[in-house]
Design a protein around this motif. Structure first.
Motif, PDB file in Angstrom:
ATOM      1  N   VAL A 263      36.022  48.098  32.795  1.00 33.35           N
ATOM      2  CA  VAL A 263      36.395  46.967  31.955  1.00 33.35           C
ATOM      3  C   VAL A 263      35.764  45.714  32.556  1.00 33.35           C
ATOM      4  O   VAL A 263      35.423  45.678  33.742  1.00 33.35           O
ATOM      5  CB  VAL A 263      37.925  46.798  31.808  1.00 33.35           C
ATOM      6  CG1 VAL A 263      38.522  47.968  31.060  1.00 33.35           C
ATOM      7  CG2 VAL A 263      38.594  46.607  33.156  1.00 33.35           C
ATOM      8  N   TYR A 264      35.650  44.674  31.718  1.00 32.10           N
ATOM      9  CA  TYR A 264      34.890  43.484  32.116  1.00 32.10           C
ATOM     10  C   TYR A 264      35.592  42.230  31.636  1.00 32.10           C
ATOM     11  O   TYR A 264      36.132  42.190  30.530  1.00 32.10           O
ATOM     12  CB  TYR A 264      33.475  43.550  31.509  1.00 32.10           C
ATOM     13  CG  TYR A 264      32.681  42.272  31.646  1.00 32.10           C
ATOM     14  CD1 TYR A 264      32.132  41.912  32.870  1.00 32.10           C
ATOM     15  CD2 TYR A 264      32.491  41.432  30.553  1.00 32.10           C
ATOM     16  CE1 TYR A 264      31.396  40.743  33.002  1.00 32.10           C
ATOM     17  CE2 TYR A 264      31.751  40.260  30.667  1.00 32.10           C
ATOM     18  CZ  TYR A 264      31.205  39.911  31.906  1.00 32.10           C
ATOM     19  OH  TYR A 264      30.493  38.745  32.032  1.00 32.10           O
ATOM     20  N   GLY A 265      35.580  41.190  32.477  1.00 25.49           N
ATOM     21  CA  GLY A 265      36.094  39.888  32.083  1.00 25.49           C
ATOM     22  C   GLY A 265      35.938  38.884  33.208  1.00 25.49           C
ATOM     23  O   GLY A 265      35.936  39.236  34.398  1.00 25.49           O
ATOM     24  N   ASN A 266      35.760  37.628  32.838  1.00 27.89           N
ATOM     25  CA  ASN A 266      35.671  36.528  33.804  1.00 27.89           C
ATOM     26  C   ASN A 266      34.578  36.758  34.846  1.00 27.89           C
ATOM     27  O   ASN A 266      34.733  36.415  36.025  1.00 27.89           O
ATOM     28  CB  ASN A 266      37.029  36.320  34.503  1.00 27.89           C
ATOM     29  CG  ASN A 266      38.141  36.032  33.519  1.00 27.89           C
ATOM     30  OD1 ASN A 266      37.978  35.238  32.585  1.00 27.89           O
ATOM     31  ND2 ASN A 266      39.278  36.697  33.694  1.00 27.89           N
ATOM     32  N   GLY A 267      33.460  37.342  34.387  1.00 23.29           N
ATOM     33  CA  GLY A 267      32.324  37.528  35.284  1.00 23.29           C
ATOM     34  C   GLY A 267      32.441  38.706  36.219  1.00 23.29           C
ATOM     35  O   GLY A 267      31.564  38.911  37.072  1.00 23.29           O
ATOM     36  N   LEU A 268      33.506  39.513  36.096  1.00 23.98           N
ATOM     37  CA  LEU A 268      33.720  40.657  36.975  1.00 23.98           C
ATOM     38  C   LEU A 268      33.805  41.943  36.158  1.00 23.98           C
ATOM     39  O   LEU A 268      34.407  41.959  35.086  1.00 23.98           O
ATOM     40  CB  LEU A 268      35.022  40.497  37.769  1.00 23.98           C
ATOM     41  CG  LEU A 268      35.100  39.352  38.779  1.00 23.98           C
ATOM     42  CD1 LEU A 268      36.522  39.227  39.318  1.00 23.98           C
ATOM     43  CD2 LEU A 268      34.111  39.563  39.924  1.00 23.98           C
ATOM     44  N   VAL A 269      33.209  43.005  36.692  1.00 24.15           N
ATOM     45  CA  VAL A 269      33.402  44.332  36.130  1.00 24.15           C
ATOM     46  C   VAL A 269      34.252  45.119  37.113  1.00 24.15           C
ATOM     47  O   VAL A 269      34.067  45.045  38.329  1.00 24.15           O
ATOM     48  CB  VAL A 269      32.064  45.042  35.842  1.00 24.15           C
ATOM     49  CG1 VAL A 269      31.239  45.275  37.086  1.00 24.15           C
ATOM     50  CG2 VAL A 269      32.300  46.344  35.093  1.00 24.15           C
ATOM     51  N   TYR A 270      35.214  45.868  36.556  1.00 21.08           N
ATOM     52  CA  TYR A 270      36.167  46.603  37.379  1.00 21.08           C
ATOM     53  C   TYR A 270      35.802  48.086  37.313  1.00 21.08           C
ATOM     54  O   TYR A 270      35.800  48.687  36.236  1.00 21.08           O
ATOM     55  CB  TYR A 270      37.589  46.335  36.899  1.00 21.08           C
ATOM     56  CG  TYR A 270      37.926  44.857  36.954  1.00 21.08           C
ATOM     57  CD1 TYR A 270      38.412  44.283  38.124  1.00 21.08           C
ATOM     58  CD2 TYR A 270      37.717  44.035  35.847  1.00 21.08           C
ATOM     59  CE1 TYR A 270      38.695  42.917  38.189  1.00 21.08           C
ATOM     60  CE2 TYR A 270      37.996  42.677  35.905  1.00 21.08           C
ATOM     61  CZ  TYR A 270      38.482  42.126  37.073  1.00 21.08           C
ATOM     62  OH  TYR A 270      38.759  40.778  37.130  1.00 21.08           O
ATOM     63  N   ILE A 271      35.528  48.664  38.489  1.00 23.66           N
ATOM     64  CA  ILE A 271      34.927  49.984  38.611  1.00 23.66           C
ATOM     65  C   ILE A 271      35.857  50.882  39.414  1.00 23.66           C
ATOM     66  O   ILE A 271      36.308  50.509  40.502  1.00 23.66           O
ATOM     67  CB  ILE A 271      33.558  49.887  39.314  1.00 23.66           C
ATOM     68  CG1 ILE A 271      32.571  49.076  38.463  1.00 23.66           C
ATOM     69  CG2 ILE A 271      33.004  51.264  39.626  1.00 23.66           C
ATOM     70  CD1 ILE A 271      31.342  48.635  39.229  1.00 23.66           C
ATOM     71  N   ASP A 272      36.117  52.067  38.888  1.00 19.84           N
ATOM     72  CA  ASP A 272      36.879  53.084  39.602  1.00 19.84           C
ATOM     73  C   ASP A 272      35.891  54.062  40.214  1.00 19.84           C
ATOM     74  O   ASP A 272      35.065  54.648  39.508  1.00 19.84           O
ATOM     75  CB  ASP A 272      37.825  53.793  38.626  1.00 19.84           C
ATOM     76  CG  ASP A 272      38.847  54.659  39.322  1.00 19.84           C
ATOM     77  OD1 ASP A 272      38.450  55.441  40.188  1.00 19.84           O
ATOM     78  OD2 ASP A 272      40.042  54.557  38.985  1.00 19.84           O
ATOM     79  N   THR A 273      35.976  54.274  41.527  1.00 21.57           N
ATOM     80  CA  THR A 273      34.942  55.042  42.212  1.00 21.57           C
ATOM     81  C   THR A 273      35.184  56.539  42.207  1.00 21.57           C
ATOM     82  O   THR A 273      34.419  57.289  42.807  1.00 21.57           O
ATOM     83  CB  THR A 273      34.775  54.572  43.668  1.00 21.57           C
ATOM     84  OG1 THR A 273      35.974  54.865  44.405  1.00 21.57           O
ATOM     85  CG2 THR A 273      34.487  53.089  43.727  1.00 21.57           C
ATOM     86  N   GLY A 274      36.261  57.029  41.580  1.00 23.03           N
ATOM     87  CA  GLY A 274      36.407  58.466  41.379  1.00 23.03           C
ATOM     88  C   GLY A 274      37.178  59.175  42.463  1.00 23.03           C
ATOM     89  O   GLY A 274      37.995  58.592  43.167  1.00 23.03           O
TER      90      GLY A 274
END
Length: 405
Positions: free
Chosen positions: A257-268
């Motif tokens: 997901v993305y917002g406020n210049g940041l993407v949030y990544i789940d590394t698995g």
């Protein structure tokens, strides 16, 4: 007569709610948000179920909805083996409209008992529907059920198909992450031909995530989570813009997901982390653009949900966390019953978390935990909720539901 009255009521409800389509996995933004209003807070088998219909075969694709049709994929056995199919239902009545065979395969073994042969969610765009079955094939159909083109990319996936495609203009962007090879491919939506293909850097290991296209500084980035690294590609050309490394993360499932210049990544799996990464970098940004990392109660399967300044996650074992999206600080954590695979939904000012056991917990967003309702349907539920015409559409392991206020 009662069905006619109900259909007329739906027309009026859709007009007042604004019948926003739900055309792909996690809805029109790809991030689990709906602008629908007057949605139900409570439901059950004997409450607020407008209709419930059996879905032929088996599959975990989530509903994709447009122009009054609910699209799913499914897999069922026939005399020739395993038939991979697209199925459409009338959104108003639940009547099955279409049931189209797209691919046929002889091997019906499930590579992971939690997965299915039809897990990626369709995409509906105008008069076309795109269906994807991982390495078993990708296809375009007309909305009246004609198969327009098919293509396959052979790679070996340890646990079967998972990630859905992402639609960008006239491109269908697909992660193809096997343990023998891994790449991202963009198909021409008119023909199925490859417009660009980007090979991932080895070593390879499987992943099952869905790309997300975001706009950054007049350029569209296709953010693609893979094993051991996430890469942002130019969505038009496939040129790499930046990547971030996590050296022990694979079998990634959640969509970013993305917002406020940041993407949030789940590394698995193996060493799960939740990373917030600034998207204005170039090249390897691991040491320069990672804003924060969290390591506790990180989901393997459900995607994150960004609502305003808070980021919500639910672990596979049922721990909901509310995080400060800018800093990663934990505002609260709360355990709820069940196991979780479906991605959470934000709609009508509320957040919905659905467990594999068919229980949906409804909460109010905010920096203090406030539960509003707990709703149960029969059967297992790994697909994510879809929203259309002021109603929820929920797929269990056997049925499709329309939930109305």
């Amino acid at each position: 007569m009662s069905r006619l009255i109900y259909s007329l009521c739906l027309v009026l409800t859709a007009a007042s709610a604004g019948a926003q389509d739900w055309p792909e996995f996690r809805g029109p933004t790809g991030q689990g948000h709906s602008d629908q209003r007057d949605l139900p807070v409570e439901w059950g088998e004997d409450r607020n179920v407008a209709w419930k219909v059996r879905v032929p075969g088996q599959g975990w694709s989530s509903p994709a909805i447009a122009d009054g049709k609910v699209w799913l994929t499914t897999a069922l056995m026939d005399e020739a083996g395993l038939s991979l199919r697209a199925v459409a239902f009338d959104a108003a009545t639940g009547d099955e409209i279409l049931n189209v065979a797209v691919f046929q395969q002889s091997d019906s073994r499930l590579l992971n008992p939690k997965n299915s042969h039809a897990s990626p969610t369709p995409i509906v765009d105008g008069d076309r529907v795109y269906v994807h079955f991982g390495a078993s094939g990708t296809a375009a159909l007309s909305t009246d059920g004609h198969v327009l083109w098919t293509t396959r990319f052979p790679y070996i996936s340890q646990h079967g198909n998972g990630g859905s495609p992402a639609l960008y203009k006239d491109l269908l962007i697909i992660n193809c992450d096997g343990y023998d090879q891994a790449f991202v491919v963009a198909l021409d939506t008119a023909t199925g031909e490859v417009r660009w293909k980007a090979d991932r850097s080895g070593p390879f290991s499987q992943a099952y995530s869905t790309p997300l296209v975001v706009r950054v500084d007049e350029r569209d980035q296709a953010i693609s989570i893979g094993a051991f690294r996430t890469t942002a590609f130019d969505a038009e050309t496939g040129e790499e813009i930046w990547h971030v490394r996590y050296d022990d993360g694979f079998s990634n499932v959640p969509r970013p997901v993305y917002g406020n210049g940041l993407v949030y990544i789940d590394t698995g799996f193996n060493d799960p982390k939740l990373m917030a990464v600034r998207v204005d970098g170039a090249g390897d940004v691991t040491d320069s653009h990672v804003e924060w990392i969290r390591t506790r109660s990180i989901p393997f399967t459900p995607s994150p949900l960004l609502v305003g300044e808070e980021l919500y996650i639910v672990s596979d074992l049922g721990v909901i966390s509310c995080l400060d999206a800018a800093t990663g600080e934990v505002h609260w954590q709360e355990r709820v019953l069940g196991n979780y695979s479906a991605s959470p939904l934000y709609a009508d000012g509320r957040i919905y978390f659905s467990s594999e056991e068919g229980v949906t917990t409804v909460i109010a967003p905010g920096r203090e935990f406030q539960a509003l309702a707990t709703n149960t349907i029969d059967g297992w539920m790994l697909a994510s909720i879809a929203v259309y015409e002021g109603a929820f559409f929920i797929r269990s392991h056997t049925h499709l539901y329309r939930i109305d206020s």
